[in-house]
Design a protein around this motif. Structure first.
Motif, PDB file in Angstrom:
ATOM      1  N   ASN A  63      33.947  43.559  31.162  1.00  0.00           N
ATOM      2  CA  ASN A  63      32.751  42.753  31.396  1.00  0.00           C
ATOM      3  C   ASN A  63      33.053  41.398  32.038  1.00  0.00           C
ATOM      4  N   GLN A  64      34.239  41.287  32.621  1.00  0.00           N
ATOM      5  CA  GLN A  64      34.624  40.107  33.405  1.00  0.00           C
ATOM      6  C   GLN A  64      34.498  38.801  32.616  1.00  0.00           C
ATOM      7  N   ASP A  65      34.944  38.810  31.348  1.00  0.00           N
ATOM      8  CA  ASP A  65      34.912  37.582  30.552  1.00  0.00           C
ATOM      9  C   ASP A  65      36.310  37.030  30.303  1.00  0.00           C
ATOM     10  N   SER A  82      30.969  49.122  34.409  1.00  0.00           N
ATOM     11  CA  SER A  82      30.972  48.035  35.386  1.00  0.00           C
ATOM     12  C   SER A  82      29.577  47.761  35.941  1.00  0.00           C
ATOM     13  N   LYS A  83      28.676  48.718  35.808  1.00  0.00           N
ATOM     14  CA  LYS A  83      27.311  48.558  36.308  1.00  0.00           C
ATOM     15  C   LYS A  83      26.359  48.008  35.247  1.00  0.00           C
ATOM     16  N   GLN A  84      26.895  47.799  34.024  1.00  0.00           N
ATOM     17  CA  GLN A  84      26.054  47.311  32.938  1.00  0.00           C
ATOM     18  C   GLN A  84      26.239  45.804  32.756  1.00  0.00           C
ATOM     19  N   ARG A  85      25.226  45.162  32.205  1.00  0.00           N
ATOM     20  CA  ARG A  85      25.327  43.739  31.858  1.00  0.00           C
ATOM     21  C   ARG A  85      25.738  43.642  30.391  1.00  0.00           C
ATOM     22  N   ILE A  86      26.936  43.179  30.155  1.00  0.00           N
ATOM     23  CA  ILE A  86      27.472  43.148  28.785  1.00  0.00           C
ATOM     24  C   ILE A  86      27.926  41.741  28.451  1.00  0.00           C
ATOM     25  N   ASN A  87      27.405  41.220  27.365  1.00  0.00           N
ATOM     26  CA  ASN A  87      27.762  39.880  26.906  1.00  0.00           C
ATOM     27  C   ASN A  87      28.216  39.975  25.457  1.00  0.00           C
TER      28      ASN A  87
END
Length: 397
Positions: free
Chosen positions: A324-326, A390-395
Motif C-alpha cells: 500500500n506504498q506506506d 495494488s488497485k485498492q485504496r488501503i490505509n
C-alpha cells in the motif's frame, strides 16, 4: 444306414449342447467382466465431502449406514477391543509381547505422573497390533510401576485384522469411501471418521494410494489432558515452532529484514489444533543470530485468513512487499486447503491472506479485503494478489 444316420444325429446334438454351454459360459464371463469394470470405475469415482453433491451420488454405497459405537470395535485373537478394554486383562492373557524390555518397556512419552506406552503383539519388532496405553505411575517399594491404566488407542499393523466394516491395510481409498462414506475430517494423509469421542483414522500411502495404517482412538482426548496436567510449564514460556504442536514448513521460512525488527527469521508452521482436528497455518518472527543457541520467538502473527474453518494442506507461497506504498513491509501468504478426497488422494484449492505492517511495526489483517481476494479468484499466485491489491485504496494505521 439307419444306425449310421442315427449316430450322426446324436453327435450333432451333443455338439449343439456343447456350443450352447460355451455360449452361456461366455455370456457369464462377459457379465463378470462388466461387473468388475464397474467396480473399478466406482472405486475411482471422485468423492467430495463438501458441496459437490452431484458427483458424490456416484460413489459406491453412497448412503452407508451411520457410524455406531460398535464400528470402532476390533477383534484380536477372538478378543473384542473397545473403549472399555481392560489392559490388565490383556496382559494376563498374552503377557507383554516379545521384546517389551528391549524396546524400553514400550515407552512413548511421560512425566512424573503418567506414562504413555505401547503394548505390542505378538512382538514389538514387527507387531500385528499395537495398543497405546496411559498409566499412572505408582511407587511399589522403591520401584516405579504402572498403576491405573486404560486403553488410549489401537493400531492395526497387519492386513489380516480388519475393522468392523471390513477395512484392512492394503485396501484402496475407494474402498474406504465405499464402506464409510463422507469422512468427518480430511487431512493431507488421512481420513478421520468420528462419533461420540471415538475416532477412526485411516492413513494412506500417497504413492500406492492404498491404506497403510488404521488407528482407532478411544480415550485420546482424556489421555492428552491428563498427561498435560502432569507437565510443568513455565507461565511466561514462549511457543517454539521446533516443538509440538508446530511443524516448521522449511521451504516457506525465510531470513529477511523487516522495518522495526531488523534481520529476522520468518517462520511458517502448521499447527494441529486439538480442539477441532483442523490443521492450521501459524506464523512467527524468530531471532536470527548465531549467539542464540535456542531460537527465541519475537512475534506471533494474527490468525491467518486461510484458517477460517479450513483444513490447511501446505503453505504454498510467501511474499514480502510494500503493498500500500506506506514504506512498510507487508506479507502475502498463499496456502492450499483441502476441499475433498477421491480414490487417488486429496483435492485442494488455494487461499490467500495478507499481513499489513502498522506504524508500531506489528501486523494486522483486513478480513474484508482477504475475502474479496479469494472470492474474485485473485489468489492463485503472489503476482495475482499483488496486482489486485495494488488497485485498492488501503490505509493501515
Amino acid at each position: 444306414m439307419y444306425r449310421q444316420g442315427y449316430g450322426y444325429l446324436i453327435i450333432m446334438f451333443v455338439m449343439i449342447l456343447a456350443l450352447t454351454a460355451c455360449s452361456s459360459s461366455s455370456i457369464h464371463d462377459f457379465n463378470s467382466g462388466e461387473t468388475a469394470t464397474t467396480k473399478v470405475k466406482q472405486e475411482d469415482t471422485v468423492y467430495y465431502p463438501d458441496k459437490k453433491a452431484d458427483k458424490a451420488k456416484n460413489v459406491v454405497s453412497a448412503d452407508p449406514k451411520p457410524l455406531q459405537d460398535e464400528d470402532f470395535e476390533v477383534f484380536y485373537q477372538s478378543h473384542k477391543i473397545d473403549k472399555n478394554t481392560d489392559i490388565k486383562e490383556l496382559i494376563r492373557k498374552w503377557g507383554y509381547g516379545e521384546g517389551y524390555d528391549n524396546f524400553n518397556r514400550g515407552y512413548v512419552s511421560g512425566n512424573g505422573t503418567y506414562r504413555r506406552w505401547s503394548l505390542s503383539y505378538p512382538k514389538y519388532e514387527d507387531p500385528e497390533i499395537d495398543f497405546v496405553v496411559l498409566s499412572k505411575i505408582e511407587l511399589d517399594g522403591e520401584e516405579l510401576v504402572d498403576g491405573e491404566s486404560y486403553l488410549v488407542a489401537v493400531s492395526l499393523e497387519n492386513p489380516k485384522y480388519k475393522t468392523k466394516r471390513g477395512l484392512k491395510i492394503g485396501d484402496t481409498l475407494g474402498k474406504v469411501l465405499q464402506l464409510y462414506g463422507q469422512p468427518t475430517t480430511v487431512t493431507n494423509k488421512s481420513l478421520v471418521y468420528s462419533k461420540n469421542g471415538l475416532h477412526l483414522d485411516v492413513y494412506w500411502d500417497t504413492k500406492t494410494e492404498k491404506v497403510d495404517h488404521i488407528f482407532i482412538e478411544y480415550n485420546m482426548e482424556k489421555s492428552v489432558e491428563q498427561q498435560r496436567s502432569g507437565d510443568y510449564v513455565e507461565e511466561d514460556a514462549q511457543p517454539d515452532p521446533d516443538l509440538e504442536p508446530y511443524t516448521i514448513q522449511k521451504e516457506q521460512s525465510f531470513t529477511t529484514t523487516l522495518n522495526g525488527w531488523g534481520k529476522v527469521r520468518f517462520v511458517s508452521t502448521l499447527k494441529d489444533e486439538e480442539t477441532n482436528n483442523l490443521i492450521q497455518g501459524k506464523f512467527f518472527l524468530e531471532v536470527n543470530s548465531d549467539k542464540y543457541v535456542e531460537k527465541k520467538i519475537l512475534y506471533e502473527f494474527p490468525e491467518f485468513y486461510g484458517n477460517n474453518g479450513r483444513m490447511i494442506d501446505k503453505i504454498k507461497a510467501v511474499g514480502f512487499k510494500d503493498l500500500n506504498q506506506d514504506g512498510r513491509t507487508d506479507i502475502v501468504i498463499i496456502a492450499d486447503y483441502i476441499t475433498g478426497v477421491n480414490a487417488h488422494g486429496i483435492e485442494t484449492l488455494p487461499v490467500a491472506g495478507i499481513y499489513f505492517q502498522k506504524k508500531d511495526n506489528t501486523y494486522t489483517t483486513l478480513p474484508k479485503l482477504d475475502k474479496n481476494i479469494n472470492q474474485t479468484g485473485h489468489n492463485q499466485t503472489l503476482q495475482n494478489v499483488i496486482q489486485y491489491v495494488s488497485k485498492q485504496r488501503i490505509n493501515v494505521q
